[in-house]
Design a protein around this motif. Structure first.
Motif: not given
Length: 114
Positions: A22-29, A53-61, A69-75
């Motif tokens: 559980q680490t702080a999210p990484v900033a991804v371009a 549009l608000d910058g939210s990055f999500t996944i929906a199965p 989705l919270l970045a741990a790295s660029d990928t």
């Protein structure tokens, strides 16, 4: 507090919750996130990854509600509130596949729509 207890509490604090650090999210371009957005077919449900549009990055199965989705790295990303991880596999400037990890289980997805 004894040195043993201090060490034990430090060790316990470093153990990942549900197997995921559980680490702080990484900033991804934003351009990188946009390159991951799209629809992916897995062995199970269709997966939709969206950059809002608000910058939210999500996944929906399937037809489930989107989760952040919270970045741990660029990928690599953690699915907020779950023990799942999502890894995007960019190659030659495109991302056509993802892997979703939930404990020992893996789902592999191939992009079907941008």
């Amino acid at each position: 507090m004894t040195l043993g207890r201090v060490f034990a509490s430090m060790l316990l604090a470093s153990i990942p919750v549900a197997g995921i650090a559980q680490t702080a999210p990484v900033a991804v371009a934003p351009a990188t996130l946009l390159s991951y957005a799209g629809t992916y077919q897995t062995e199970g449900p269709m997966i939709t990854v969206t950059l809002g549009l608000d910058g939210s990055f999500t996944i929906a199965p399937g037809v489930q509600e989107p989760r952040a989705l919270l970045a741990a790295s660029d990928t690599e990303f953690r699915v907020d509130g779950t023990p799942m991880r999502v890894v995007f596999h960019p190659k030659d400037g495109k991302t056509d596949s993802i892997t979703i990890y939930r404990g020992e289980r893996e789902l592999h997805g191939t992009r079907v729509k941008p």
